[in-house]
Design a protein around this motif. Structure first.
Motif, PDB file in Angstrom:
ATOM      1  N   LEU A 345      79.266 -10.713  42.791  1.00  0.00           N
ATOM      2  CA  LEU A 345      80.093 -10.898  43.797  1.00  0.00           C
ATOM      3  C   LEU A 345      81.039  -9.742  44.233  1.00  0.00           C
ATOM      4  O   LEU A 345      81.515  -9.079  43.421  1.00  0.00           O
ATOM      5  CB  LEU A 345      81.264 -11.912  43.350  1.00  0.00           C
ATOM      6  N   VAL A 346      80.530  -9.445  45.605  1.00  0.00           N
ATOM      7  CA  VAL A 346      81.189  -8.217  46.270  1.00  0.00           C
ATOM      8  C   VAL A 346      81.923  -8.454  47.462  1.00  0.00           C
ATOM      9  O   VAL A 346      81.776  -9.864  47.945  1.00  0.00           O
ATOM     10  CB  VAL A 346      79.958  -7.246  46.225  1.00  0.00           C
ATOM     11  N   ARG A 347      82.596  -7.701  48.084  1.00  0.00           N
ATOM     12  CA  ARG A 347      83.200  -7.862  49.405  1.00  0.00           C
ATOM     13  C   ARG A 347      82.869  -6.421  50.160  1.00  0.00           C
ATOM     14  O   ARG A 347      82.952  -5.359  49.449  1.00  0.00           O
ATOM     15  CB  ARG A 347      84.687  -8.176  49.178  1.00  0.00           C
ATOM     16  N   TRP A 348      83.225  -6.363  51.433  1.00  0.00           N
ATOM     17  CA  TRP A 348      83.272  -5.328  52.434  1.00  0.00           C
ATOM     18  C   TRP A 348      84.552  -4.609  52.170  1.00  0.00           C
ATOM     19  O   TRP A 348      85.724  -4.941  51.891  1.00  0.00           O
ATOM     20  CB  TRP A 348      83.192  -5.895  53.733  1.00  0.00           C
ATOM     21  N   ARG A 349      84.438  -3.084  51.832  1.00  0.00           N
ATOM     22  CA  ARG A 349      85.488  -2.247  51.862  1.00  0.00           C
ATOM     23  C   ARG A 349      85.582  -1.541  53.146  1.00  0.00           C
ATOM     24  O   ARG A 349      84.650  -1.465  53.773  1.00  0.00           O
ATOM     25  CB  ARG A 349      85.150  -1.208  50.656  1.00  0.00           C
ATOM     26  N   TYR A 350      86.733  -1.400  53.476  1.00  0.00           N
ATOM     27  CA  TYR A 350      87.234  -0.816  54.686  1.00  0.00           C
ATOM     28  C   TYR A 350      88.002   0.651  54.720  1.00  0.00           C
ATOM     29  O   TYR A 350      88.772   0.826  53.628  1.00  0.00           O
ATOM     30  CB  TYR A 350      88.052  -1.684  55.623  1.00  0.00           C
ATOM     31  N   PRO A 355      95.558   4.779  63.392  1.00  0.00           N
ATOM     32  CA  PRO A 355      96.443   3.893  63.077  1.00  0.00           C
ATOM     33  C   PRO A 355      96.100   2.399  63.129  1.00  0.00           C
ATOM     34  O   PRO A 355      96.574   1.350  62.702  1.00  0.00           O
ATOM     35  CB  PRO A 355      97.631   4.359  63.823  1.00  0.00           C
ATOM     36  N   THR A 356      95.100   2.031  64.222  1.00  0.00           N
ATOM     37  CA  THR A 356      94.814   0.572  64.575  1.00  0.00           C
ATOM     38  C   THR A 356      93.532   0.190  64.197  1.00  0.00           C
ATOM     39  O   THR A 356      93.000  -0.668  64.738  1.00  0.00           O
ATOM     40  CB  THR A 356      95.262   0.456  66.058  1.00  0.00           C
ATOM     41  N   HIS A 357      92.757   1.077  63.747  1.00  0.00           N
ATOM     42  CA  HIS A 357      91.539   0.955  63.527  1.00  0.00           C
ATOM     43  C   HIS A 357      90.718   0.973  61.882  1.00  0.00           C
ATOM     44  O   HIS A 357      91.030   2.136  61.592  1.00  0.00           O
ATOM     45  CB  HIS A 357      90.370   1.754  64.547  1.00  0.00           C
ATOM     46  N   TRP A 358      90.038   0.221  61.536  1.00  0.00           N
ATOM     47  CA  TRP A 358      89.361   0.258  60.361  1.00  0.00           C
ATOM     48  C   TRP A 358      87.964  -0.153  60.459  1.00  0.00           C
ATOM     49  O   TRP A 358      87.654  -0.952  61.270  1.00  0.00           O
ATOM     50  CB  TRP A 358      90.007  -0.809  59.546  1.00  0.00           C
TER      51      TRP A 358
END
Length: 466
Positions: A345-350, A355-358
């Motif tokens: 089980l994994v998930r996306w990392r950001y 300041p407003t964008h990931w």
């Protein structure tokens, strides 16, 4: 054989003395009864009660007080321990009571001296901080350096470190101090489960300190900790009825998870698969996030769930939990093309680029349950469930499902990595219901009805009247 003691050369009101060996015997003053003390002159009179321990009586114009002096290093120490019963009233001590008080006082003083001999005496704060550091180190080791906001520091930091008990010396800590702390925490309006959790954290911290500083602490301290932090009598924690969901609600949660995964959050199945595994196994979040690709045994329709970190005993590495074909099918995309040692089980990392964008930087294992807390609120709302339903409800529901299917309590406990005693304590009502259903199956007809029902005639009344 004459007894030689150190003869005092001190001010009777001082607290520390030095003695010179002048070869004189201690004059045993008659201080054992009120009548004997009445004939004494004003001043201090001594009597030996133990080796290098003397009970003293200081007579004044209006009654007297008891003193105790004992050897402490190269000198002696002296302290007042209570009022003599020259005039009998509440709180006064006779000779025997004064002897007991003197011995108790010296025992405490010697423990304190021993605790301070190797540096500053440890306090509850020291114990709590040491426990927090060790607990956080364990979490970082399991999560690759990440630390949950709900780590032990959260509970101990809020309810122990700011409290007056934090500055209490461990060798002076009593069950009364701990009960008073627990009452202060309860009076804050915290729910029972929170009080129980923070009490458990404090108990673990104190017991760890006892192990680290056992040579400097009284032998009775573990017992004081045990009784001081014991739950209130008659209280038995039980699973909340509202958190045990029927299978239809669990299916709605899973369906809502797929919808939230695809529509609102765009998790690409990561969120939904997590919810599916939690519901299918009834395992804790900390267990399912350690599942690997190799733990999915599709042919046997089984997941090999890692055991939890709870408890102290030696535990098996993994528990085989049967699941349905629907669960295996849901996990196939997470298994295809991956090696067995990778996390299932994994998930996306950001990564934040402005300041407003990931932007996404790759998938990684789940860290803490807080990572899907906002999504869980969306899921329960979409499923039409009350806002108070927590993810742990999936575990409650899985356990109760096993009990209602008449599985043995021991098997239900084993599948959910807990003990039969905990199942019986938390789910006793459901066990009784399941046993009633099981017992009902043993009921068979025993009375056969006659082939023809014949009415019994009424007896005639006296005189022939009906």
């Amino acid at each position: 054989m004459s007894e030689h003691v150190q003869v005092d050369i001190f001010d009777e009101y001082s607290t520390t003395f030095r003695y010179g060996d002048m070869g004189k015997r201690l004059a045993e003053a008659p201080i054992t009864t009120r009548n004997a003390r009445a004939s004494l002159a004003a001043g201090v009179h001594w009597r030996g009660i133990d080796p290098e321990v003397h009970l003293g009586y200081r007579k004044a114009k209006r009654g007297g007080v008891w003193l105790v002096r004992w050897r402490a290093g190269k000198g002696y120490r002296q302290e007042t321990i209570g009022t003599a019963d020259d005039i009998v009233r509440e709180g006064t001590l006779d000779f025997e009571a004064a002897c007991r008080a003197a011995r108790d006082h010296i025992e405490v003083a010697r423990v304190a001296a021993k605790a301070e001999a190797e540096g500053p005496a440890p306090t509850v704060r020291v114990a709590a901080e040491a426990y927090i550091q060790r607990h956080e180190a364990r979490i970082r080791a399991r999560t690759g350096g990440k630390l949950s906001r709900k780590a032990a520091r959260g509970q101990l930091g809020r309810h122990v470190l700011p409290d007056e008990i934090a500055d209490k010396l461990l060798h002076e800590l009593t069950r009364s101090d701990l009960k008073a702390w627990r009452k202060r925490v309860t009076d804050k309006g915290l729910v029972v489960d929170t009080v129980r959790r923070v009490s458990s954290d404090l108990r673990a911290a104190l017991n760890m300190a006892v192990e680290l500083h056992h040579a400097r602490l009284p032998a009775a301290l573990p017992l004081e900790i045990k009784h001081g932090l014991a739950a209130a009598e008659g209280h038995s924690p039980v699973a909340r009825e509202a958190q045990v969901l029927p299978d239809a609600d669990v299916r709605r949660i899973i369906a809502a998870a797929w919808e939230v995964d695809a529509a609102e959050q765009k998790w690409e199945g990561d969120l939904a698969r997590l919810i599916v595994v939690l519901a299918a196994t009834g395992a804790r979040f900390s267990q399912v996030i350690r599942l690997t690709v190799g733990d999915v045994q599709a042919v046997q329709r089984r997941l090999m769930v890692p055991t939890s970190f709870k408890g102290r005993g030696v535990k098996v590495g993994k528990i085989g939990v049967p699941v349905g074909d629907d669960v295996i099918d849901a996990l196939r995309p997470a298994v295809a093309g991956r090696i067995g040692s990778e996390p299932l089980l994994v998930r996306w990392r950001y990564k934040q680029t402005t300041p407003t964008h990931w932007e996404r930087v790759g998938r990684g294992p789940w860290g803490t349950s807080a990572e899907f807390a906002p999504a869980w609120k969306l899921i329960t709302a979409r499923a039409g469930l009350p806002a108070g339903v927590v993810p742990y409800a999936l575990r409650h529901s899985s356990i109760v499902r096993g009990l209602r299917q008449l599985l043995p309590v021991r098997l239900v406990a084993a599948l959910h990595d807990t003990s039969s005693a905990m199942i019986e304590a938390h789910y006793s009502a459901f066990i009784v219901s399941a046993l009633d259903e099981l017992a009902a199956k043993a009921v068979v007809p025993l009375v056969s009805a006659p082939a023809e029902i014949v009415a019994i005639p009424r007896p005639r009344a006296v005189g022939g009247a009906e």
